[in-house]
Design a protein around this motif. Sequence first.
Motif, PDB file in Angstrom:
ATOM      1  N   GLY A   1     -24.483   1.620 -13.831  1.00 44.79           N
ATOM      2  CA  GLY A   1     -23.568   0.749 -13.092  1.00 44.79           C
ATOM      3  C   GLY A   1     -24.195  -0.547 -12.643  1.00 44.79           C
ATOM      4  O   GLY A   1     -23.809  -1.104 -11.617  1.00 44.79           O
ATOM      5  N   GLN A   2     -25.164  -1.023 -13.407  1.00 46.40           N
ATOM      6  CA  GLN A   2     -25.902  -2.231 -13.021  1.00 46.40           C
ATOM      7  C   GLN A   2     -24.977  -3.428 -12.848  1.00 46.40           C
ATOM      8  O   GLN A   2     -25.127  -4.202 -11.907  1.00 46.40           O
ATOM      9  CB  GLN A   2     -26.955  -2.524 -14.083  1.00 46.40           C
ATOM     10  CG  GLN A   2     -27.779  -3.779 -13.831  1.00 46.40           C
ATOM     11  CD  GLN A   2     -28.847  -3.974 -14.898  1.00 46.40           C
ATOM     12  OE1 GLN A   2     -29.087  -3.082 -15.708  1.00 46.40           O
ATOM     13  NE2 GLN A   2     -29.476  -5.124 -14.894  1.00 46.40           N
ATOM     14  N   LYS A   3     -24.000  -3.575 -13.728  1.00 54.11           N
ATOM     15  CA  LYS A   3     -23.087  -4.714 -13.645  1.00 54.11           C
ATOM     16  C   LYS A   3     -22.273  -4.676 -12.361  1.00 54.11           C
ATOM     17  O   LYS A   3     -22.055  -5.720 -11.717  1.00 54.11           O
ATOM     18  CB  LYS A   3     -22.160  -4.713 -14.861  1.00 54.11           C
ATOM     19  CG  LYS A   3     -21.174  -5.855 -14.883  1.00 54.11           C
ATOM     20  CD  LYS A   3     -20.377  -5.864 -16.170  1.00 54.11           C
ATOM     21  CE  LYS A   3     -19.465  -4.653 -16.238  1.00 54.11           C
ATOM     22  NZ  LYS A   3     -18.579  -4.688 -17.421  1.00 54.11           N
ATOM     23  N   TYR A   4     -21.846  -3.483 -11.949  1.00 46.66           N
ATOM     24  CA  TYR A   4     -21.028  -3.362 -10.747  1.00 46.66           C
ATOM     25  C   TYR A   4     -21.870  -3.548  -9.485  1.00 46.66           C
ATOM     26  O   TYR A   4     -21.393  -4.073  -8.483  1.00 46.66           O
ATOM     27  CB  TYR A   4     -20.327  -2.004 -10.728  1.00 46.66           C
ATOM     28  CG  TYR A   4     -19.418  -1.801 -11.916  1.00 46.66           C
ATOM     29  CD1 TYR A   4     -18.175  -2.424 -11.979  1.00 46.66           C
ATOM     30  CD2 TYR A   4     -19.818  -1.011 -12.989  1.00 46.66           C
ATOM     31  CE1 TYR A   4     -17.341  -2.249 -13.073  1.00 46.66           C
ATOM     32  CE2 TYR A   4     -18.995  -0.831 -14.088  1.00 46.66           C
ATOM     33  CZ  TYR A   4     -17.754  -1.462 -14.126  1.00 46.66           C
ATOM     34  OH  TYR A   4     -16.938  -1.293 -15.212  1.00 46.66           O
ATOM     35  N   ILE A   5     -23.121  -3.109  -9.541  1.00 49.52           N
ATOM     36  CA  ILE A   5     -24.021  -3.332  -8.394  1.00 49.52           C
ATOM     37  C   ILE A   5     -24.254  -4.825  -8.207  1.00 49.52           C
ATOM     38  O   ILE A   5     -24.225  -5.344  -7.087  1.00 49.52           O
ATOM     39  CB  ILE A   5     -25.343  -2.584  -8.609  1.00 49.52           C
ATOM     40  CG1 ILE A   5     -25.109  -1.074  -8.644  1.00 49.52           C
ATOM     41  CG2 ILE A   5     -26.341  -2.939  -7.503  1.00 49.52           C
ATOM     42  CD1 ILE A   5     -26.358  -0.274  -8.983  1.00 49.52           C
ATOM     43  N   TYR A   6     -24.494  -5.518  -9.317  1.00 40.99           N
ATOM     44  CA  TYR A   6     -24.691  -6.969  -9.255  1.00 40.99           C
ATOM     45  C   TYR A   6     -23.438  -7.653  -8.722  1.00 40.99           C
ATOM     46  O   TYR A   6     -23.527  -8.577  -7.885  1.00 40.99           O
ATOM     47  CB  TYR A   6     -25.033  -7.494 -10.648  1.00 40.99           C
ATOM     48  CG  TYR A   6     -25.278  -8.977 -10.712  1.00 40.99           C
ATOM     49  CD1 TYR A   6     -26.500  -9.517 -10.322  1.00 40.99           C
ATOM     50  CD2 TYR A   6     -24.284  -9.843 -11.166  1.00 40.99           C
ATOM     51  CE1 TYR A   6     -26.726 -10.883 -10.375  1.00 40.99           C
ATOM     52  CE2 TYR A   6     -24.509 -11.207 -11.223  1.00 40.99           C
ATOM     53  CZ  TYR A   6     -25.729 -11.721 -10.836  1.00 40.99           C
ATOM     54  OH  TYR A   6     -25.946 -13.071 -10.889  1.00 40.99           O
ATOM     55  N   LEU A   7     -22.263  -7.207  -9.171  1.00 41.61           N
ATOM     56  CA  LEU A   7     -21.006  -7.783  -8.690  1.00 41.61           C
ATOM     57  C   LEU A   7     -20.818  -7.522  -7.201  1.00 41.61           C
ATOM     58  O   LEU A   7     -20.327  -8.385  -6.464  1.00 41.61           O
ATOM     59  CB  LEU A   7     -19.840  -7.197  -9.480  1.00 41.61           C
ATOM     60  CG  LEU A   7     -18.435  -7.701  -9.117  1.00 41.61           C
ATOM     61  CD1 LEU A   7     -18.330  -9.206  -9.374  1.00 41.61           C
ATOM     62  CD2 LEU A   7     -17.380  -6.945  -9.904  1.00 41.61           C
ATOM     63  N   PHE A   8     -21.233  -6.340  -6.739  1.00 45.16           N
ATOM     64  CA  PHE A   8     -21.116  -6.015  -5.316  1.00 45.16           C
ATOM     65  C   PHE A   8     -21.922  -6.987  -4.455  1.00 45.16           C
ATOM     66  O   PHE A   8     -21.438  -7.474  -3.434  1.00 45.16           O
ATOM     67  CB  PHE A   8     -21.586  -4.571  -5.080  1.00 45.16           C
ATOM     68  CG  PHE A   8     -21.741  -4.214  -3.633  1.00 45.16           C
ATOM     69  CD1 PHE A   8     -20.638  -3.905  -2.853  1.00 45.16           C
ATOM     70  CD2 PHE A   8     -23.000  -4.190  -3.037  1.00 45.16           C
ATOM     71  CE1 PHE A   8     -20.784  -3.574  -1.511  1.00 45.16           C
ATOM     72  CE2 PHE A   8     -23.154  -3.863  -1.710  1.00 45.16           C
ATOM     73  CZ  PHE A   8     -22.044  -3.554  -0.943  1.00 45.16           C
TER      74      PHE A   8
END
Length: 290
Positions: free
Chosen positions: A117-124
């Motif tokens: 979920g790296q992309k979603y963590i970055y978006l968060f």
Amino acid sequence: MKPLERGIVSDYDLKRGSVKLGYGVMILFICIMVFSMLYPFLTTLFNGVKGNAEVNSFPPHFFPKEWHFENFHKAWVYIALPKFLRNTLYIFFGNMIVTTIVLGLAAFSLSRLNVPGQKYIYLFFMIALFIPPTTYIIPNFINLKDLHLLNTFWAFWLPAGASAFNLLILKEFFDGIHMDLIESGRIDGASEFRLFVQIAVPLSIPIFSTIAIFVFAGAWNDWYWPSLVLHNDSHYPLSTAIYKYVLNARRLDTNIKFALLSMVMLPPVLFFLFFQKYIMRGLHVGGVKG
């Protein structure tokens, strides 16, 4: 003699009247900008060496008629500046250690590891940048109170490990490190933590120096948050002490106030002048020689 490299505008262009006019307007605005920045600083410095009657005279004048350098000695002994300076440095160094370890490892993980979920963590974390800081002052205060960390330096160090801004700029810098350097370290048997310590951190001195300037400015200038989480002057940073004991003082001469403010303004300037030379260093640190 080695010829000079051609700039944005050549000598031939500078002979044209319209180009000269444009350059003149730019220089004028630069001078106005420099004056607007230097005027408050010099006014504070000159008022700090004036007599109290001269500071309060009207109309005011820029340069002092008489120089009273003893004002700085009176300002030095008025409050315990070394103690408050020590507290400020404690906050700064603690924040930098937490930023380097916690945010550095987190940014390196998002940059170089296959985090689920790296992309979603970055978006968060990107979304967190749009949240006004004033909205989480009360939740942070309640959390620190429940953890019994009020009136301690951990009230500054713990929130430093949750800076989305510092995390993202560290990640962006780690993304610029050439992947061949990381892969060569893995081939040699280095662990991910060793890659971070021996490769990522040494190559990231420019960005850590930049963050150090931001962290130092925050620790030096912030007075509101310390006034909320600290209950006595044993842990006050310099800015909070200046606000409580200098700016709000009614019986302190105005020239002594300016002398104190002059001494407080100089260290951040010197700190920036020392660290700014590291910002551009390592511009091509991510390059690999063939």
